[in-house]
Design a protein around this motif. Structure first.
Motif, PDB file in Angstrom:
ATOM      1  N   LEU A   6       0.853  -1.195   0.000  1.00 49.64           N
ATOM      2  CA  LEU A   6       0.000   0.000   0.000  1.00 49.64           C
ATOM      3  C   LEU A   6       0.891   1.248   0.000  1.00 49.64           C
ATOM      4  CD1 LEU A   6      -2.561  -1.343   2.566  1.00 49.64           C
ATOM      5  CD2 LEU A   6      -3.152  -0.572   0.263  1.00 49.64           C
ATOM      6  N   PRO A   7       0.343   2.407  -0.362  1.00 50.35           N
ATOM      7  CA  PRO A   7       1.151   3.629  -0.350  1.00 50.35           C
ATOM      8  C   PRO A   7       1.691   3.944   1.046  1.00 50.35           C
ATOM      9  CG  PRO A   7      -0.981   4.040  -1.380  1.00 50.35           C
ATOM     10  CD  PRO A   7      -1.037   2.671  -0.813  1.00 50.35           C
ATOM     11  N   LYS A   8       2.759   4.687   1.072  1.00 51.65           N
ATOM     12  CA  LYS A   8       3.412   5.015   2.354  1.00 51.65           C
ATOM     13  C   LYS A   8       2.474   5.743   3.317  1.00 51.65           C
ATOM     14  CE  LYS A   8       6.923   6.927   0.113  1.00 51.65           C
ATOM     15  NZ  LYS A   8       6.853   6.280  -1.212  1.00 51.65           N
ATOM     16  N   SER A   9       1.637   6.620   2.779  1.00 56.10           N
ATOM     17  CA  SER A   9       0.793   7.426   3.665  1.00 56.10           C
ATOM     18  C   SER A   9      -0.610   6.831   3.844  1.00 56.10           C
ATOM     19  CB  SER A   9       0.704   8.859   3.134  1.00 56.10           C
ATOM     20  OG  SER A   9       0.441   8.863   1.754  1.00 56.10           O
ATOM     21  N   PHE A  10      -0.754   5.544   3.536  1.00 50.28           N
ATOM     22  CA  PHE A  10      -2.067   4.887   3.609  1.00 50.28           C
ATOM     23  C   PHE A  10      -2.771   5.118   4.952  1.00 50.28           C
ATOM     24  CE2 PHE A  10      -4.744   1.195   4.685  1.00 50.28           C
ATOM     25  CZ  PHE A  10      -5.604   1.192   3.608  1.00 50.28           C
ATOM     26  N   ASP A  11      -1.999   5.043   6.037  1.00 51.82           N
ATOM     27  CA  ASP A  11      -2.615   5.172   7.365  1.00 51.82           C
ATOM     28  C   ASP A  11      -3.265   6.527   7.599  1.00 51.82           C
ATOM     29  OD1 ASP A  11      -1.983   2.602   7.992  1.00 51.82           O
ATOM     30  OD2 ASP A  11      -0.061   3.115   8.957  1.00 51.82           O
ATOM     31  N   GLU A  12      -2.814   7.528   6.853  1.00 48.11           N
ATOM     32  CA  GLU A  12      -3.385   8.874   7.042  1.00 48.11           C
ATOM     33  C   GLU A  12      -4.655   9.094   6.219  1.00 48.11           C
ATOM     34  OE1 GLU A  12      -0.087  11.387   5.904  1.00 48.11           O
ATOM     35  OE2 GLU A  12       1.219  10.115   7.114  1.00 48.11           O
ATOM     36  N   ILE A  80      -4.923  18.204 -15.957  1.00 43.97           N
ATOM     37  CA  ILE A  80      -3.578  17.631 -16.114  1.00 43.97           C
ATOM     38  C   ILE A  80      -2.864  17.611 -14.762  1.00 43.97           C
ATOM     39  CG2 ILE A  80      -1.338  17.912 -17.240  1.00 43.97           C
ATOM     40  CD1 ILE A  80      -2.783  19.297 -19.562  1.00 43.97           C
ATOM     41  N   LYS A  81      -2.959  18.743 -14.043  1.00 46.30           N
ATOM     42  CA  LYS A  81      -2.270  18.824 -12.750  1.00 46.30           C
ATOM     43  C   LYS A  81      -2.860  17.829 -11.754  1.00 46.30           C
ATOM     44  CE  LYS A  81      -2.716  23.346 -12.360  1.00 46.30           C
ATOM     45  NZ  LYS A  81      -2.613  24.736 -11.875  1.00 46.30           N
ATOM     46  N   SER A  82      -4.184  17.726 -11.753  1.00 44.64           N
ATOM     47  CA  SER A  82      -4.844  16.840 -10.808  1.00 44.64           C
ATOM     48  C   SER A  82      -4.494  15.379 -11.113  1.00 44.64           C
ATOM     49  CB  SER A  82      -6.361  17.063 -10.877  1.00 44.64           C
ATOM     50  OG  SER A  82      -7.027  16.243  -9.966  1.00 44.64           O
ATOM     51  N   SER A  83      -4.512  15.020 -12.403  1.00 41.57           N
ATOM     52  CA  SER A  83      -4.199  13.638 -12.796  1.00 41.57           C
ATOM     53  C   SER A  83      -2.780  13.278 -12.368  1.00 41.57           C
ATOM     54  CB  SER A  83      -4.312  13.484 -14.314  1.00 41.57           C
ATOM     55  OG  SER A  83      -5.582  13.886 -14.752  1.00 41.57           O
ATOM     56  N   TYR A  84      -1.857  14.163 -12.675  1.00 40.55           N
ATOM     57  CA  TYR A  84      -0.468  13.914 -12.303  1.00 40.55           C
ATOM     58  C   TYR A  84      -0.330  13.894 -10.774  1.00 40.55           C
ATOM     59  CZ  TYR A  84       4.561  14.344 -11.859  1.00 40.55           C
ATOM     60  OH  TYR A  84       5.865  14.122 -11.518  1.00 40.55           O
ATOM     61  N   GLY A  85      -1.022  14.833 -10.134  1.00 43.19           N
ATOM     62  CA  GLY A  85      -0.944  14.946  -8.676  1.00 43.19           C
ATOM     63  C   GLY A  85      -1.387  13.679  -7.960  1.00 43.19           C
ATOM     64  N   PHE A  86      -2.420  13.022  -8.489  1.00 39.80           N
ATOM     65  CA  PHE A  86      -2.878  11.777  -7.858  1.00 39.80           C
ATOM     66  C   PHE A  86      -1.810  10.686  -7.951  1.00 39.80           C
ATOM     67  CE2 PHE A  86      -7.342  13.351  -7.832  1.00 39.80           C
ATOM     68  CZ  PHE A  86      -7.596  13.058  -6.502  1.00 39.80           C
ATOM     69  N   ALA A  87      -1.092  10.650  -9.070  1.00 39.50           N
ATOM     70  CA  ALA A  87      -0.013   9.662  -9.204  1.00 39.50           C
ATOM     71  C   ALA A  87       1.140  10.027  -8.268  1.00 39.50           C
ATOM     72  CB  ALA A  87       0.469   9.613 -10.650  1.00 39.50           C
ATOM     73  N   TYR A  88       1.458  11.309  -8.251  1.00 37.61           N
ATOM     74  CA  TYR A  88       2.591  11.809  -7.470  1.00 37.61           C
ATOM     75  C   TYR A  88       2.388  11.600  -5.971  1.00 37.61           C
ATOM     76  CZ  TYR A  88       6.047  15.339  -5.959  1.00 37.61           C
ATOM     77  OH  TYR A  88       7.091  15.996  -5.374  1.00 37.61           O
ATOM     78  N   THR A  89       1.145  11.818  -5.513  1.00 42.53           N
ATOM     79  CA  THR A  89       0.866  11.713  -4.079  1.00 42.53           C
ATOM     80  C   THR A  89       0.411  10.313  -3.678  1.00 42.53           C
ATOM     81  OG1 THR A  89      -1.407  12.440  -4.429  1.00 42.53           O
ATOM     82  CG2 THR A  89       0.183  14.148  -3.891  1.00 42.53           C
ATOM     83  N   GLU A  90       0.281   9.418  -4.650  1.00 43.72           N
ATOM     84  CA  GLU A  90      -0.186   8.037  -4.391  1.00 43.72           C
ATOM     85  C   GLU A  90      -1.538   8.038  -3.692  1.00 43.72           C
ATOM     86  OE1 GLU A  90       3.048   6.198  -2.224  1.00 43.72           O
ATOM     87  OE2 GLU A  90       4.140   5.832  -4.091  1.00 43.72           O
ATOM     88  N   LYS A  91      -2.421   8.935  -4.108  1.00 41.87           N
ATOM     89  CA  LYS A  91      -3.711   9.040  -3.433  1.00 41.87           C
ATOM     90  C   LYS A  91      -4.849   8.408  -4.225  1.00 41.87           C
ATOM     91  CE  LYS A  91      -3.073  12.916  -0.292  1.00 41.87           C
ATOM     92  NZ  LYS A  91      -3.194  14.362  -0.125  1.00 41.87           N
TER      93      LYS A  91
END
Lengths: 384, 247
Positions: A6-12, A80-91
């Motif tokens: 799971l992503p690193k920040s999953f617990d948050e 574009i920013k939102s799509s990339y941001g979701f990948a970048y933040t692993e959210k």
């Protein structure tokens, strides 16, 4: 069974997001395959035929944009920013767990963003021609679709047979017919639903695994709406002004623009962005000798502002205005979307010629201009 | 029956009472922090003169329109400025409303709004721009216009209010005469307004809003538009009058 991390920040994460991640994780751990995509030009039948689920990854939330701006310029389209941001933040669980992402060269911002996205997640880019006009445009697109097919065959060690493509084309066609029926309900006076409901159904439907589940979710909405209609439900005021919403993808502004229209005396009767009738009404010729070519031809018929010239879009909107008895056209342009922003002039000219009131809004996913947008939309509807 | 229009803008709250198609009363208050509070003050002021829910209907407009609990209806300021201007001027033309946070251009034909434009998120060309600059120069709006009349031409090139304020600060630092800075400030607003109005051109313009008694601004607008700009002291209440007419 492989175990995925799971992503690193999953617990948050909040519970709903955690649940989303666990759902997708389970699907993939149980052997499910997932591919992410962005655009209505993406030939979906290929994924169905390969037995992989495909989900739309167009970012529709303001949430990851601040993080995306650590890498991408501020003055870029929010999608574009939102799509990339979701990948970048692993959210986003779909971006996070998908096998790869299929992008396409629809606009310069996306095209270059995909180069950066590829560092986070394998990104395959379809090269869309700039226009349908040249004799060889269809051939270019056919070759692109074929390359993607071969890419997946190699990646998954499978053969995507004509038979499977034909079956997929049939299923997609059936789903498109359901979508068309759903849209057509808005033609009634008053329309059967608030369009923001349709928009939400379509947006959520994208996240089902497989075309059957997606189709079932649309069918359920259609049946519910038909039944309500048969029972005499009139969820929309008869006097509500009938709006056609055109321009950029609108899922990210369902609240800010869609609901604001429908809370201020208007109702969207025709969704003319890339999720609506404009991109969904064409069917694949299921009986064509060359099914792959029939699929690629069908997708290239889509009229997007990235094409030059693109008279088909405005001509189609004109037809929609009559079909849905439209009182006014609202064009929503996402900040920094040059192609739709420039083409808006042609849309306005058509509306002026037809005597249909027209208004263009330029906005993004933030709430900074919500008050102004509400005043403008409400005033436009009062003017009709 | 009294028709009461209440226009709660970002800086001023305007009220107009109409009876038998005549404006019989106006009230001007600062909006202050709470739209709700100013709405209550307005109600009490009218009640003291015998105008109450018993004999009046109320329409609210302006950005605080949703904070008037006793309003029978809410209508946007664009529609209200259109109606109010038609009442005040009775001619075809484009209404220029320079408000506290928005500037609008509304094209009117036979009393109907044909098209309108509004500034984007940015506060350039609005009353807010003038407010920031008058505060920085330590003058009232009237004094700003009086100074500008005697100023030499200078250009404030920043469109953004925040950057323009920095530009003014550096002009002050260079000991540029206040008259010249005042001239530059007003020209900045006029130019921005005129460029917005390019989308709703007309051969006649009407100025509404808080600046309608400022002859210098009217003169500069008229020059830049190359067309007559007319107004009346009641034009400050155009939105409220339009709201009253919408009752």
């Amino acid at each position: 069974m492989e175990t995925l991390e799971l992503p690193k920040s999953f617990d948050e994460f909040v519970d709903a997001r955690k649940a989303g991640f666990l759902k997708v994780k389970e699907y993939v751990e149980n052997g499910g395959h997932l591919v992410g995509m962005f655009c209505s030009y993406t030939p979906l039948e290929l994924f169905d035929a390969a037995g992989v689920s495909v989900v739309g990854l167009c970012g529709t939330s303001n949430e990851p944009i601040a993080d995306a701006e650590k890498v991408l310029p501020k003055n870029l389209c929010p999608l574009i920013k939102s799509s990339y941001g979701f990948a970048y933040t692993e959210k986003c669980p779909y971006t996070y767990f998908c096998d790869f992402i299929v992008g396409e060269t629809t606009c310069d911002g996306k095209k270059k963003m995909f180069e950066l996205l590829n560092d986070i997640k394998e990104t395959y880019v379809l090269h869309l021609p700039q226009s349908q006009k040249r004799d060889y445009a269809k051939e270019i697109w056919y070759q692109e679709v074929k390359l993607l097919k071969e890419y997946m065959e190699e990646k998954y060690g499978i053969e995507i047979t004509d038979e499977k493509l034909r079956e997929a084309a049939h299923k997609r066609n059936e789903m498109r017919k359901t979508q068309m029926e759903l849209y057509a309900l808005q033609g009634a006076v008053p329309p059967a639903m608030k369009a923001t409901e349709v928009m939400s159904t379509l947006a959520q439907g994208m996240f089902n695994f497989g075309v059957d589940a997606q189709h079932a979710s649309y069918k359920a909405k259609l049946d519910a709406a038909k039944e309500a209609l048969a029972n005499g439900a009139k969820p929309v005021d008869e006097k509500a002004k009938r709006i056609l919403l055109t321009g950029c993808p609108s899922t990210g502004v369902i609240q800010k623009v869609g609901m604001t229209i429908e809370n201020n005396g208007g109702v969207i009767v025709c969704l003319d962005d890339c999720g609506g009738e404009r991109t969904q009404k064409m069917l694949v010729d299921e009986n064509a000798d060359d099914i792959l070519r029939a699929i690629s031809d069908r997708y290239l018929e889509i009229h997007c502002s990235v094409m030059t010239t693109n008279e088909g879009r405005v001509a189609n909107t004109k037809e929609m205005c009559q079909k849905y008895k439209v009182d006014g056209v609202i064009e929503m342009v996402l900040q920094a979307c040059h192609t739709f922003n420039v083409e808006a002039t042609l849309m306005q000219n058509m509306c002026d010629d037809e005597g249909i009131p027209y208004m263009k809004l330029e906005t993004d996913y933030s709430t900074t201009d919500s008050g102004q947008i509400e005043t403008r939309l409400a005033a436009f509807i009062e003017m009709l | 029956m009294y028709q009461v229009g209440i226009d709660i803008g970002s800086s001023a709250a305007k009220t107009a009472v109409i009876k038998d198609n005549e404006v019989i009363k106006t009230i001007l208050l600062d909006t202050g922090f709470s739209s709700r509070k100013v709405a209550d003050t307005i109600y009490a002021a009218l009640e003291a003169e015998g105008i109450t829910r018993e004999n009046a209907s109320y329409v609210a407009t302006g950005y605080g329109r949703i904070s008037v609990p006793y309003a029978d209806n809410v209508v946007t300021e664009i529609t209200c400025h259109g109606k109010g201007s038609h009442f005040l001027f009775g001619e075809n033309g484009t209404v220029i409303d320079i408000g506290g946070q928005d500037t609008k251009g509304i094209s009117l034909k036979n009393g109907r709004i044909m098209k309108f434009v509004m500034n984007d998120k940015c506060s350039a060309g609005t009353g807010k721009f003038l407010e920031v600059m008058t505060n920085r120069l330590g003058v009232t709006p009237e004094e700003l216009s009086a100074l500008a009349q005697n100023g030499n031409e200078i250009t404030i090139s920043s469109m953004c209010t925040v950057f323009a304020e920095s530009e003014v600060i550096s002009l002050i630092g260079k000991e540029t005469p206040r008259e010249d800075i005042a001239f530059g400030v007003i020209e900045s607003v006029v130019n921005k307004v005129v460029s917005l109005l390019a989308q709703v051109p007309n051969d006649k313009y009407f100025l509404t809003g808080g600046l309608c008694e400022d002859n210098y601004i009217i003169e500069r607008l008229s020059k830049a538009l190359n067309a007559p700009v007319t107004t009346t002291p009641l034009a400050r209440y155009a939105g409220a009058i339009g709201a009253a007419l919408a009752c």
